[in-house]
Write a protein that holds these residues in place. Structure first.
Motif, PDB file in Angstrom:
ATOM      1  N   ILE A 205       1.143  -1.321  -0.390  1.00 32.16           N
ATOM      2  CA  ILE A 205      -0.146  -0.148  -0.113  1.00 32.16           C
ATOM      3  C   ILE A 205       0.988   1.651   0.138  1.00 32.16           C
ATOM      4  O   ILE A 205       0.624   2.551  -0.699  1.00 32.16           O
ATOM      5  CB  ILE A 205      -0.968   0.133   1.266  1.00 32.16           C
ATOM      6  CG1 ILE A 205      -1.808  -1.227   0.815  1.00 32.16           C
ATOM      7  CG2 ILE A 205      -1.543   1.078   1.152  1.00 32.16           C
ATOM      8  CD1 ILE A 205      -3.026  -0.914  -0.285  1.00 32.16           C
ATOM      9  N   THR A 206       2.246   1.651   0.353  1.00 30.62           N
ATOM     10  CA  THR A 206       2.622   2.798   0.499  1.00 30.62           C
ATOM     11  C   THR A 206       3.788   2.569  -0.144  1.00 30.62           C
ATOM     12  O   THR A 206       3.697   3.736  -0.627  1.00 30.62           O
ATOM     13  CB  THR A 206       3.744   2.162   1.893  1.00 30.62           C
ATOM     14  OG1 THR A 206       3.627   1.858   3.020  1.00 30.62           O
ATOM     15  CG2 THR A 206       5.044   3.465   2.064  1.00 30.62           C
ATOM     16  N   ARG A 207       4.238   1.683  -1.081  1.00 28.07           N
ATOM     17  CA  ARG A 207       4.437   1.863  -2.579  1.00 28.07           C
ATOM     18  C   ARG A 207       3.832   2.392  -3.353  1.00 28.07           C
ATOM     19  O   ARG A 207       4.258   3.586  -4.714  1.00 28.07           O
ATOM     20  CB  ARG A 207       5.155   0.416  -3.022  1.00 28.07           C
ATOM     21  CG  ARG A 207       6.480  -0.133  -2.086  1.00 28.07           C
ATOM     22  CD  ARG A 207       7.087  -1.469  -2.696  1.00 28.07           C
ATOM     23  NE  ARG A 207       8.300  -1.323  -2.282  1.00 28.07           N
ATOM     24  CZ  ARG A 207       9.293  -1.146  -2.924  1.00 28.07           C
ATOM     25  NH1 ARG A 207       9.596  -0.605  -3.503  1.00 28.07           N
ATOM     26  NH2 ARG A 207      10.291  -1.811  -1.794  1.00 28.07           N
ATOM     27  N   GLU A 208       2.589   1.642  -3.676  1.00 23.74           N
ATOM     28  CA  GLU A 208       1.473   2.140  -4.273  1.00 23.74           C
ATOM     29  C   GLU A 208       0.824   3.290  -3.936  1.00 23.74           C
ATOM     30  O   GLU A 208       0.863   4.529  -5.173  1.00 23.74           O
ATOM     31  CB  GLU A 208      -0.081   1.166  -4.412  1.00 23.74           C
ATOM     32  CG  GLU A 208       0.072   0.130  -4.664  1.00 23.74           C
ATOM     33  CD  GLU A 208      -1.156  -0.753  -4.981  1.00 23.74           C
ATOM     34  OE1 GLU A 208      -2.113  -0.241  -3.782  1.00 23.74           O
ATOM     35  OE2 GLU A 208      -1.279  -1.737  -5.411  1.00 23.74           O
ATOM     36  N   ALA A 209       1.072   3.931  -3.284  1.00 26.74           N
ATOM     37  CA  ALA A 209       0.777   5.400  -2.640  1.00 26.74           C
ATOM     38  C   ALA A 209       1.917   6.331  -3.319  1.00 26.74           C
ATOM     39  O   ALA A 209       1.436   7.204  -3.729  1.00 26.74           O
ATOM     40  CB  ALA A 209       0.690   5.280  -0.598  1.00 26.74           C
ATOM     41  N   ILE A 210       2.949   6.124  -2.615  1.00 31.15           N
ATOM     42  CA  ILE A 210       4.371   7.547  -3.761  1.00 31.15           C
ATOM     43  C   ILE A 210       4.735   6.945  -5.270  1.00 31.15           C
ATOM     44  O   ILE A 210       4.179   8.217  -5.537  1.00 31.15           O
ATOM     45  CB  ILE A 210       5.098   6.286  -3.112  1.00 31.15           C
ATOM     46  CG1 ILE A 210       5.226   7.018  -1.490  1.00 31.15           C
ATOM     47  CG2 ILE A 210       6.590   7.043  -3.687  1.00 31.15           C
ATOM     48  CD1 ILE A 210       5.188   8.269  -0.748  1.00 31.15           C
ATOM     49  N   THR A 211       3.953   6.073  -5.591  1.00 31.04           N
ATOM     50  CA  THR A 211       3.787   5.763  -7.057  1.00 31.04           C
ATOM     51  C   THR A 211       3.074   6.569  -7.629  1.00 31.04           C
ATOM     52  O   THR A 211       3.628   7.265  -9.241  1.00 31.04           O
ATOM     53  CB  THR A 211       4.301   4.448  -8.058  1.00 31.04           C
ATOM     54  OG1 THR A 211       4.801   4.047  -6.684  1.00 31.04           O
ATOM     55  CG2 THR A 211       3.882   4.365  -8.789  1.00 31.04           C
ATOM     56  N   THR A 212       1.583   6.395  -6.962  1.00 31.80           N
ATOM     57  CA  THR A 212       0.620   7.264  -8.307  1.00 31.80           C
ATOM     58  C   THR A 212       0.655   8.814  -7.236  1.00 31.80           C
ATOM     59  O   THR A 212      -0.044   9.435  -8.342  1.00 31.80           O
ATOM     60  CB  THR A 212      -0.328   6.559  -7.671  1.00 31.80           C
ATOM     61  OG1 THR A 212      -0.646   7.182  -6.210  1.00 31.80           O
ATOM     62  CG2 THR A 212      -0.336   4.882  -8.149  1.00 31.80           C
TER      63      THR A 212
END
Length: 296
Positions: A205-212
């Protein structure tokens, strides 16, 4: 007494007459010297401008170009002063000046050690290609954008727009961190999640939040996610990612934006960010002696 006064008066009048005769005799030379002085002043200004234009084609830093232009202008003025002394037939005075220049230079050097050291350091800094106007640096516990490098100090503008003037000697003798040597800066963020959390899901979830939410990360996908420790009330992790900026204020803004994005993503997925708590664990029979005493 009156005769002495008259004698002194006559001598003074005679001396003034001699000076007047000398002025009249040397009047052409005086006029020429004045004209030469005016020409030298004008020529020194044009020399400075011409040198700046010529140096624009070189790879020297702007501060070094200004230093060279000023030195060339001062040399023109110095040559002009020697020429004026020669026109006025003051060759003996010129010899005296040259003789005393060594002693005066030594005295001035001892008196202005700090200023001369800053001047020398400023010239050295002007030759350093990795330090130029617009760079974001950290030196002597001060951080900001380089606004000017002159013969006295390096001027940097901090994130709050305050100007800091650091003497060249201190900049040259101490470590310099230049954040502008690359086109990107790294954002480092610490956070923690509850012990009941699914750690793999938290990382996803953390990686997705930063990537988007960050274009630089979306292009490269370069995110470092590391769990650091079992904390007092949470499992703590460290997040690192790059942004396309070297400004400290932009790094701070990116960190703030990342906190908002991560908090929102955690809220949407029921991931808890616990605050520090303290749990008191009492023995099973902790209250028994007190109850027995009350009964009696």
């Amino acid at each position: 007494m009156q005769d002495q006064l008259m004698n002194a008066w006559n001598k003074m009048i005679g001396k003034l007459g001699e000076w007047l005769d000398a002025i009249v005799i040397n009047l052409p030379n005086i006029i020429i010297a004045i004209l030469v002085f005016i020409i030298v002043i004008i020529l020194s200004r044009y020399t400075s401008k011409i040198m700046l234009k010529l140096l624009q084609k070189t790879k020297l830093q702007h501060s070094m170009k200004r230093v060279i232009a000023k030195i060339s202008s001062m040399l023109i003025i110095a040559l002009g002063m020697f020429l004026i002394l020669g026109i006025l037939n003051l060759s003996k005075a010129l010899n005296t000046i040259l003789a005393g220049a060594g002693v005066l230079g030594l005295a001035v050097g001892l008196a202005l050690q700090g200023a001369l050291s800053n001047t020398y350091s400023g010239i050295i800094l002007s030759y350093i290609k990795t330090l130029k106007f617009g760079d974001w640096i950290k030196s002597n516990d001060y951080e900001g954008e380089v606004m000017d490098i002159n013969l006295r100090a390096v001027t940097i503008k901090q994130a709050d727009n305050n100007l800091v003037y650091i003497p060249n000697k201190l900049v040259l003798e101490n470590p310099i961190v230049n954040y502008s040597t690359t086109s990107q800066s790294r954002v480092i963020l610490d956070c923690g999640v509850g012990y009941s959390s699914d750690l793999k899901f938290v990382e996803k979830i953390t990686r997705e939040a930063i990537t988007t939410n960050f274009k630089a990360v979306e292009k490269t996908g370069d995110i470092i996610f590391l769990y650091k420790e079992f904390g007092g009330s949470s499992i703590n992790f460290e997040l690192r990612f790059w942004i396309d900026s070297t400004s400290a204020i932009e790094v701070a803004r990116a960190k703030s934006k990342a906190i908002v994005c991560i908090k929102q993503a955690f809220d949407n997925n029921d991931i808890n960010i616990p605050f520090p708590i303290r749990t008191l664990d009492f023995p099973k029979n902790f209250m028994t002696p007190l109850n027995n005493q009350n009964d009696s």
